[in-house]
Design a protein around this motif. Structure first.
Motif, PDB file in Angstrom:
ATOM      1  N   VAL A 184      -4.661  -8.124  -4.774  1.00  0.00           N
ATOM      2  CA  VAL A 184      -3.607  -7.631  -3.873  1.00  0.00           C
ATOM      3  C   VAL A 184      -2.709  -8.787  -3.429  1.00  0.00           C
ATOM      4  O   VAL A 184      -1.474  -8.673  -3.431  1.00  0.00           O
ATOM      5  CB  VAL A 184      -4.231  -6.932  -2.648  1.00  0.00           C
ATOM      6  CG1 VAL A 184      -3.162  -6.636  -1.593  1.00  0.00           C
ATOM      7  CG2 VAL A 184      -4.915  -5.640  -3.066  1.00  0.00           C
TER       8      VAL A 184
ATOM      9  N   TYR B 130       0.821  -1.207   0.000  1.00  0.00           N
ATOM     10  CA  TYR B 130       0.000   0.000   0.000  1.00  0.00           C
ATOM     11  C   TYR B 130       0.861   1.265   0.000  1.00  0.00           C
ATOM     12  O   TYR B 130       0.552   2.237  -0.688  1.00  0.00           O
ATOM     13  CB  TYR B 130      -0.917   0.011   1.220  1.00  0.00           C
ATOM     14  CG  TYR B 130      -2.080  -0.951   1.137  1.00  0.00           C
ATOM     15  CD1 TYR B 130      -2.516  -1.433  -0.087  1.00  0.00           C
ATOM     16  CD2 TYR B 130      -2.743  -1.379   2.277  1.00  0.00           C
ATOM     17  CE1 TYR B 130      -3.583  -2.312  -0.177  1.00  0.00           C
ATOM     18  CE2 TYR B 130      -3.811  -2.258   2.199  1.00  0.00           C
ATOM     19  CZ  TYR B 130      -4.230  -2.720   0.978  1.00  0.00           C
ATOM     20  OH  TYR B 130      -5.285  -3.584   0.891  1.00  0.00           O
TER      21      TYR B 130
ATOM     22  N   ARG C  84      -4.431   2.374  -3.913  1.00  0.00           N
ATOM     23  CA  ARG C  84      -3.896   1.171  -4.579  1.00  0.00           C
ATOM     24  C   ARG C  84      -5.026   0.231  -4.970  1.00  0.00           C
ATOM     25  O   ARG C  84      -5.037  -0.321  -6.078  1.00  0.00           O
ATOM     26  CB  ARG C  84      -2.928   0.448  -3.645  1.00  0.00           C
ATOM     27  CG  ARG C  84      -1.741   1.254  -3.200  1.00  0.00           C
ATOM     28  CD  ARG C  84      -0.680   1.354  -4.265  1.00  0.00           C
ATOM     29  NE  ARG C  84       0.438   2.126  -3.773  1.00  0.00           N
ATOM     30  CZ  ARG C  84       0.680   3.394  -4.050  1.00  0.00           C
ATOM     31  NH1 ARG C  84      -0.139   4.045  -4.859  1.00  0.00           N
ATOM     32  NH2 ARG C  84       1.717   4.018  -3.558  1.00  0.00           N
ATOM     33  N   ARG C  85      -5.988   0.040  -4.080  1.00  0.00           N
ATOM     34  CA  ARG C  85      -7.099  -0.864  -4.368  1.00  0.00           C
ATOM     35  C   ARG C  85      -7.962  -0.306  -5.508  1.00  0.00           C
ATOM     36  O   ARG C  85      -8.442  -1.059  -6.358  1.00  0.00           O
ATOM     37  CB  ARG C  85      -7.938  -1.067  -3.101  1.00  0.00           C
ATOM     38  CG  ARG C  85      -7.197  -1.794  -1.992  1.00  0.00           C
ATOM     39  CD  ARG C  85      -8.032  -1.889  -0.718  1.00  0.00           C
ATOM     40  NE  ARG C  85      -9.176  -2.757  -0.913  1.00  0.00           N
ATOM     41  CZ  ARG C  85      -9.159  -4.070  -0.751  1.00  0.00           C
ATOM     42  NH1 ARG C  85      -8.035  -4.692  -0.419  1.00  0.00           N
ATOM     43  NH2 ARG C  85     -10.246  -4.783  -0.916  1.00  0.00           N
TER      44      ARG C  85
ATOM     45  N   ASP D 215      -6.884   1.632  -7.965  1.00  0.00           N
ATOM     46  CA  ASP D 215      -6.128   1.449  -9.209  1.00  0.00           C
ATOM     47  C   ASP D 215      -6.190   0.000  -9.695  1.00  0.00           C
ATOM     48  O   ASP D 215      -6.328  -0.244 -10.907  1.00  0.00           O
ATOM     49  CB  ASP D 215      -4.668   1.859  -8.997  1.00  0.00           C
ATOM     50  CG  ASP D 215      -4.504   3.362  -8.804  1.00  0.00           C
ATOM     51  OD1 ASP D 215      -5.437   4.104  -9.154  1.00  0.00           O
ATOM     52  OD2 ASP D 215      -3.452   3.785  -8.280  1.00  0.00           O
TER      53      ASP D 215
ATOM     54  N   LYS E  94      -3.338   5.570   1.205  1.00  0.00           N
ATOM     55  CA  LYS E  94      -2.661   4.992   0.046  1.00  0.00           C
ATOM     56  C   LYS E  94      -3.213   3.616  -0.291  1.00  0.00           C
ATOM     57  O   LYS E  94      -3.250   3.224  -1.457  1.00  0.00           O
ATOM     58  CB  LYS E  94      -1.158   4.919   0.295  1.00  0.00           C
ATOM     59  CG  LYS E  94      -0.487   6.279   0.327  1.00  0.00           C
ATOM     60  CD  LYS E  94       1.025   6.151   0.346  1.00  0.00           C
ATOM     61  CE  LYS E  94       1.679   7.523   0.266  1.00  0.00           C
ATOM     62  NZ  LYS E  94       3.161   7.424   0.215  1.00  0.00           N
TER      63      LYS E  94
ATOM     64  N   ASN F 244       3.605   0.702  -3.340  1.00  0.00           N
ATOM     65  CA  ASN F 244       3.100   0.108  -4.583  1.00  0.00           C
ATOM     66  C   ASN F 244       4.028  -0.997  -5.082  1.00  0.00           C
ATOM     67  O   ASN F 244       4.259  -1.159  -6.285  1.00  0.00           O
ATOM     68  CB  ASN F 244       2.942   1.169  -5.669  1.00  0.00           C
ATOM     69  CG  ASN F 244       2.064   0.690  -6.820  1.00  0.00           C
ATOM     70  OD1 ASN F 244       1.267  -0.231  -6.655  1.00  0.00           O
ATOM     71  ND2 ASN F 244       2.238   1.286  -7.986  1.00  0.00           N
TER      72      ASN F 244
END
Length: 322
Positions: free
Chosen positions: A237, A27, A98-99, A101, A94, A30
């Protein structure tokens, strides 16, 4: 006491903590981020530096070492608490990005791989979810719908080859819907529009045409909650974390990296100076200094015997082909 069950439980706790660390690293960075050992060494260095500087500062302003030590402990605890609270908030923010994206990338990749019929029904599903949409009809390569009473034609094009949409394709659609009597239209694509296409749309008369590229389309799907669900994102993830490779390989590569030689020497110098200032922990500081000197020697020796590129140009070619 059942030692076998105890060790199984202990191993489960370790795996959970390791996964949590790698998840937080993904997270924040990246990617895999620093190894657990690297973070541990940095933590030791930062904590010792904080305690040493704070203790010396309080000791220069107070009479006794006990009061200075007590205030040092209190200040260190408060600073660490503030740091971890801030870090927790960074992970939360963040992590959400990230999730998001991952969900958008997965959804776009899935759309691009769809066949023409499947893609058409996916667009139909999207139009059905638009608030106020009604009377949807499937036409020749476009959909007709009414949104808040306005008749709108919605065309769609799946850009499977990452090519900018040409004005020719737009012109064919515009002529068709103008002949059908539409005054408003939307063109959806999983690709991008060229500048010529956008210039062409600006010159169209008697028709309001809105172009939505892949990012606009993903924004629309996100607003309509059509992206990947949370369980699917969790799987994505986990897959990205597993791609980072085993911890041991990353730790060995990070520890023996030649550029860390100076860092290890800096740590060794710091702990040596700390042993001269604070006698109560002198032995521990000297042990740490010795360990860092050993690591510096190993990384330096490895850099001496390791392979080197033949020339700068050769290195550049390798970087381009990597």
């Amino acid at each position: 006491m059942d030692f076998n069950r105890f060790f199984i439980r202990l191993r489960g706790i370790y795996k959970k903590l390791r996964y949590t660390y790698r998840l937080n690293s993904f997270y924040l960075y990246n990617g895999p981020g620093p190894s657990i050992l690297g973070r541990f060494l940095n933590l030791i260095f930062s904590q010792v530096l904080l305690v040493l500087v704070t203790y010396i500062w309080f000791l220069s302003r107070l009479r006794g070492p006990r009061a200075a030590l007590l205030l040092t402990i209190v200040l260190t605890v408060l600073l660490n608490l503030a740091y971890w609270l801030k870090r927790k908030e960074q992970i939360r923010k963040k992590g959400a990005l990230r999730r998001r994206d991952l969900a958008r990338d997965y959804t776009l990749d899935r759309l691009i791989k769809m066949g023409s019929e499947e893609f058409k029904w996916q667009i139909l599903r999207l139009v059905l979810k638009i608030p106020g949409s009604s009377n949807i009809k499937v036409k020749d390569r476009y959909l007709e719908t009414r949104i808040k009473g306005r008749k709108i034609a919605i065309a769609y094009y799946n850009d499977r080859f990452s090519e900018d949409l040409s004005p020719k394709l737009l012109s064919s659609f515009v002529n068709k819907i103008k002949a059908a009597g539409y005054e408003e239209a939307i063109f959806l694509t999983t690709g991008l529009y060229s500048e010529k296409s956008r210039d062409y749309v600006n010159r169209i008369n008697r028709l309001k045409l809105r172009l939505l590229d892949k990012q606009d389309m993903l924004d629309l799907m996100e607003g309509l909650e059509m992206l990947a669900d949370e369980d699917l994102i969790d799987g994505l993830v986990k897959k990205r974390i597993e791609q980072a490779g085993p911890d041991f390989a990353r730790i060995r590569k990070e520890i023996l990296r030649p550029r860390r030689t100076r860092t290890y020497l800096g740590y060794a110098l710091f702990f040596t100076l700390a042993s001269l200032v604070i006698n109560s922990f002198k032995l521990y500081y000297l042990i740490f200094a010795g360990l860092f000197i050993l690591l510096a020697l190993v990384s330096w020796f490895r850099s001496r015997i390791g392979p080197r590129p033949a020339s700068k140009g050769f290195s550049l070619i390798d970087d381009l082909l990597a």
